[in-house]
Structure formats: structure tokens, C-alpha cells
Design an enzyme around this catalytic site. Sequence first.
Site, PDB file in Angstrom:
ATOM      1  N   ARG A   6     -14.872  22.736  33.722  1.00  0.00           N
ATOM      2  CA  ARG A   6     -14.419  23.105  35.057  1.00  0.00           C
ATOM      3  C   ARG A   6     -12.971  23.562  34.960  1.00  0.00           C
ATOM      4  O   ARG A   6     -12.152  22.934  34.267  1.00  0.00           O
ATOM      5  CB  ARG A   6     -14.514  21.915  36.031  1.00  0.00           C
ATOM      6  CG  ARG A   6     -15.935  21.568  36.464  1.00  0.00           C
ATOM      7  CD  ARG A   6     -16.559  22.646  37.350  1.00  0.00           C
ATOM      8  NE  ARG A   6     -17.907  22.327  37.793  1.00  0.00           N
ATOM      9  CZ  ARG A   6     -19.018  22.726  37.181  1.00  0.00           C
ATOM     10  NH1 ARG A   6     -18.960  23.457  36.078  1.00  0.00           N
ATOM     11  NH2 ARG A   6     -20.207  22.416  37.675  1.00  0.00           N
ATOM     12  N   GLU A  22     -11.739  29.747  41.311  1.00  0.00           N
ATOM     13  CA  GLU A  22     -12.752  30.733  40.909  1.00  0.00           C
ATOM     14  C   GLU A  22     -13.144  31.550  42.120  1.00  0.00           C
ATOM     15  O   GLU A  22     -13.357  30.955  43.183  1.00  0.00           O
ATOM     16  CB  GLU A  22     -13.992  30.024  40.346  1.00  0.00           C
ATOM     17  CG  GLU A  22     -13.738  29.496  38.975  1.00  0.00           C
ATOM     18  CD  GLU A  22     -14.963  28.899  38.287  1.00  0.00           C
ATOM     19  OE1 GLU A  22     -16.090  29.091  38.789  1.00  0.00           O
ATOM     20  OE2 GLU A  22     -14.775  28.239  37.268  1.00  0.00           O
ATOM     21  N   HIS A  67     -17.638  32.281  34.445  1.00  0.00           N
ATOM     22  CA  HIS A  67     -18.485  31.084  34.605  1.00  0.00           C
ATOM     23  C   HIS A  67     -19.958  31.403  34.308  1.00  0.00           C
ATOM     24  O   HIS A  67     -20.834  31.229  35.159  1.00  0.00           O
ATOM     25  CB  HIS A  67     -18.314  30.495  36.022  1.00  0.00           C
ATOM     26  CG  HIS A  67     -18.616  29.028  36.079  1.00  0.00           C
ATOM     27  ND1 HIS A  67     -17.983  28.148  36.919  1.00  0.00           N
ATOM     28  CD2 HIS A  67     -19.508  28.277  35.374  1.00  0.00           C
ATOM     29  CE1 HIS A  67     -18.468  26.930  36.756  1.00  0.00           C
ATOM     30  NE2 HIS A  67     -19.400  26.986  35.811  1.00  0.00           N
TER      31      HIS A  67
HETATM   32  C1  GLV Z   1     -22.293  24.928  35.446  1.00  0.00           C
HETATM   33  O1  GLV Z   1     -21.101  24.960  35.379  1.00  0.00           O
HETATM   34  C2  GLV Z   1     -23.033  23.737  35.718  1.00  0.00           C
HETATM   35  O2  GLV Z   1     -22.448  22.706  36.065  1.00  0.00           O
HETATM   36  O3  GLV Z   1     -24.273  23.789  35.601  1.00  0.00           O
END
Ligand code: GLV
Length: 325
Positions: A238, A267, A286
Site C-alpha cells: 500500500r 492513488e 496498482h
Molecule cells: C490489491 O492491492 C489487493 O489488496 O488485492
Amino acid sequence: MSQPNVFITRQLPASLEVLKALASVEVWTERQPPPYEVLLDKIRHADGVLCLLTDPIDRPLIESGTQLRVISQMAVGYDNIDVGTATAKRIPVGHTPDVLTDATADFAWALLMAAARRVVEADRFTRAYQWQTWEPDLLLGSNIAGATLGIIGLGRIGQAMARRARGFDMRILYTNQERCDPALETTLNAEFVTLDELLQTADFVTIHTPLTPETHHLFSDRQFQQMPRSAVLINTARGTIVDPDALYRALAEGQIAAAAIDVTEPEPIPADSPLLSLDNLIITPHIASASRQTREKMATMAIANLIAGLQGERLPHCVNPEVYP
Ligand code: GLV
């Protein structure tokens, strides 16, 4: 009896056929997430919601869902959901672990290799017609085989990174909230160390810990200052675990050699972020779990959690099992 209402916050890469036979389903079809006001309005009338990590499922929202019986997230992480409030209201929260472990570790490994060997910079260099001859010191990176990997968080994805690192004859260090089982340490050939020791020793540091109040800005100036100047940081967990201003300073001042991040704070990354000006930083949007097969499995699992919740059954993958008697 009327059918339960379900709100799905984005189009999913899986069939909704079974769900549609059981519930009245509304899908948000736009590319951008539903605005908060829309989410609030939809959840007020929903028995179940299937959400993504971009949806802030906070206390007012959960409390407005007077008939809400299940929250199902298509992600393994769930820091966007106020699980405490859901638990207090005895609403189970589902997530999608395991199915994305290998895809995420594959991507983190790709970032590690790309950052170590400057793949993205080299591509930009070549396209800019700067390649004039073979040079002994052109775009030098660092060795991966035989180097030391520091894993922050030896959960499912951290362990998958350790398995990959073994194939590269790496020394593997890890930190974790709690020390892992010695048998697991032996299998993975991983040594438990303090965070400080890991930062001071590892050539590559890869983050695989959830975002919690304790890991918020876990990486700040002090952590970067402890790392060798040749070190490389990888973050696929994260964005908020790393202070972006401290990361900028560390990369711009050569405190560390390079970083590769799939997650940012906030983000998406703002267009005027100074991070975007750095050559020694790779940034991706991401997408660590974004293989076709994995995203289909995640969506299918999220739908299965949702259906179980609507039917009053235990969710196959529940983050707050304490809601069950
Ligand atoms: C992606 O970041 C997830 O948590 O699946």
C-alpha cells in the site's frame, strides 16, 4: 419474498448469472468509482455490496446500510473498509486471499529485476536514440543473484517472494509482527531480524505488510537513512506505508539507488508529484495482481463471498469471523 438488493461498484471479469438468479443486482458501469454520495445512496437500500479497494466503505456508509448483510471486497487488502464498524453491526466482510499471491509476487519480482537492472530507463534511453555504441559503463545496475533480500511482512505474498529469491541464491531476511514458525523459516531459508537490521543489511527491500496504523509511513527519512546507498526498495503493498516526500528525498539525494512502486500515496499519483521526475523510480498503476486469470479468480471469489453472505452462510473468506456465534 422480494429478492435482496446488491450493489456492485464496478463491472467485474466474472459471470453474474448465479447471483442474478438470487438477487436484484445493480452494477456501476462507469470507469471511475461511484462518488461517495452515490455509494451512500446505494448502500442505504442494499442487502449486499461488492466493492473494490478504491471505495471508502467507512463508518457513516456502513451505518446507513440498515439492511446491509454482507460486504464483499475484490482484493486481499481491506484497509478501505471500516471493519470495526462492520463487526459491531455483525456484518461479515469478505476478501480474496491466496488467488492473487503468485501474480502479485511475480509482479513484485518483475519490479525488483527492472529496478535492479534499470530496464525502464534503458528502454527510454533506446527510444530517445541515445544508444550510440556498446559502453563498459552504460546503464550499470546491480546483481540480483547472490544479493540479500529483505522482506517486510512474511505473509502469503512475502513467502512467495522468498520462494522466488531462493532460485536466485539470495540471502533472505525478514521482519514480521511475530516471528514465523521455525519450520517455515527453514523451508524458506529466511532469517528473522529487526527492521533496523534488515534496512542496514538488505540490498533489496520489498514491502508485503498490510496498511495499519502501525505501518502508516513505516518508511520515512530515518528508515531511508539506514539503508545502503546501493539499496533498492520495492512496494507492491500500500502506498501509504511509504512517506512520498521521504521517498523523493532518498531517491533524489542518492540515499538509495532506486525504487519501484506499484502503489502510491495518494492513488492515482498526482500529475505534479515530484516523484514523476525521477529516473531511478519505476511507478506502475496498482496492477500487481492484474493477470487475466487472477482477476477472474478474484471476482469469482468475491461473488462467492457475497452470495454466502446473502444466504446467511459463513463467508468462505471472511476477515472478521468474530461476527459468527
Ligand atoms: C490489491 O492491492 C489487493 O489488496 O488485492
